[in-house]
Design a protein around this motif. Structure first.
Motif, mmCIF file in Angstrom:
data_model
loop_
_atom_site.group_PDB
_atom_site.id
_atom_site.type_symbol
_atom_site.label_atom_id
_atom_site.label_comp_id
_atom_site.label_asym_id
_atom_site.label_seq_id
_atom_site.Cartn_x
_atom_site.Cartn_y
_atom_site.Cartn_z
ATOM 1 N N TYR A 24 38.905 53.227 25.868
ATOM 2 C CA TYR A 24 39.856 54.079 26.593
ATOM 3 C C TYR A 24 40.965 54.577 25.669
ATOM 4 C CZ TYR A 24 38.206 53.383 31.416
ATOM 5 O OH TYR A 24 37.476 53.407 32.580
ATOM 6 N N GLN A 147 40.813 43.824 36.282
ATOM 7 C CA GLN A 147 41.829 44.860 36.483
ATOM 8 C C GLN A 147 41.988 45.770 35.264
ATOM 9 O OE1 GLN A 147 45.599 43.220 37.773
ATOM 10 N NE2 GLN A 147 44.643 41.876 39.286
ATOM 11 N N ASP A 149 39.868 47.773 33.553
ATOM 12 C CA ASP A 149 39.288 49.110 33.611
ATOM 13 C C ASP A 149 40.241 50.076 34.314
ATOM 14 O OD1 ASP A 149 37.490 51.382 34.508
ATOM 15 O OD2 ASP A 149 36.052 50.181 33.392
ATOM 16 N N ARG A 150 40.756 49.646 35.457
ATOM 17 C CA ARG A 150 41.673 50.494 36.224
ATOM 18 C C ARG A 150 42.972 50.740 35.464
ATOM 19 N NH1 ARG A 150 43.885 49.262 42.380
ATOM 20 N NH2 ARG A 150 45.068 51.201 42.618
ATOM 21 N N SER A 153 42.358 53.049 32.199
ATOM 22 C CA SER A 153 41.982 54.420 32.547
ATOM 23 C C SER A 153 43.175 55.194 33.104
ATOM 24 C CB SER A 153 40.836 54.425 33.562
ATOM 25 O OG SER A 153 41.232 53.804 34.776
ATOM 26 N N LYS A 154 44.116 54.481 33.724
ATOM 27 C CA LYS A 154 45.306 55.128 34.280
ATOM 28 C C LYS A 154 46.374 55.361 33.220
ATOM 29 C CE LYS A 154 48.742 54.654 37.972
ATOM 30 N NZ LYS A 154 49.221 53.807 39.097
#
Length: 200
Positions: A24, A147, A149-150, A153-154
């Motif tokens: 990411y 948690q 990944d979220r 990505s944000k």
């Protein structure tokens, strides 16, 4: 009068991601700066690459410099048999291997004899990326794996559109956040990428 041939756009930056979080961050930097890049990861970072398995992975993606350059559109000087204006950044945590393996990674000793040795820049996070993110103030506390990944990505969104105002400045700010932290050298990737867009 014939048209002059346009110089092809070469890949100047390669990146090997330890896992999804590193993937990411790399995509965030590359897409916001619109840098031609090659990102190496297992299943887009869903499976991790460990320090202990790095050499086997590098041998898989690079048999020799010429074939590597052809496959990934890197400029290759046939006279000197060298890659031109290219670096391969490898970002790893150091908490899942021995202390000796971590030192050999950071010093590049483990890459001795590999065709890509001269182009490799080890990016380390001691002990891991989350601890660096907390020290940089980007993450308030370490979070569970489910948690990540979220969160990443944000906080590190990709930019697939045209270059917008402020995107380079955003990457510069990220560089300044991590620059004072001795447990990482992530700023080396950011500085290199910013230099590439200044030369365009």
């Amino acid at each position: 009068m014939g048209r002059s041939k346009r110089k092809p756009k070469f890949t100047n930056c390669g990146f090997v991601a330890h896992g999804k979080s590193e993937w990411y961050i790399a995509k965030y930097i590359f897409t916001n700066l619109h840098i031609r890049h090659q990102l190496f990861a297992k299943s887009n970072g869903k499976s991790s690459i460990q320090i202990n398995g790095l050499m086997a992975y590098l041998n898989k993606i690079c048999r020799n410099l010429k074939s590597f350059a052809e496959e990934h559109c890197v400029e290759y000087d046939s006279k000197t048999k060298r890659l031109v204006n290219f670096k391969l950044f490898i970002m790893m945590d150091t908490d899942d291997c021995s202390e000796l393996a971590a030192k050999d990674f950071q010093s590049k000793k483990m890459f001795a004899g590999h065709p890509l040795y001269d182009y490799i820049v080890p990016l380390f996070c001691i002990r891991n990326l989350e601890e660096v993110m907390v020290k940089a103030g980007i993450m308030t506390k370490k979070i569970p794996d489910n948690q990540k990944d979220r969160f990443y990505s944000k906080v590190f969104p990709m930019n697939d559109g045209k270059r917008g105002e402020g995107t380079a400045e955003e990457i510069r700010r990220f560089g300044e956040q991590v620059r004072p932290i001795k447990e990482t050298n992530l700023e080396e990737l950011i500085d290199y990428c910013l230099k590439q867009i200044e030369q365009d």
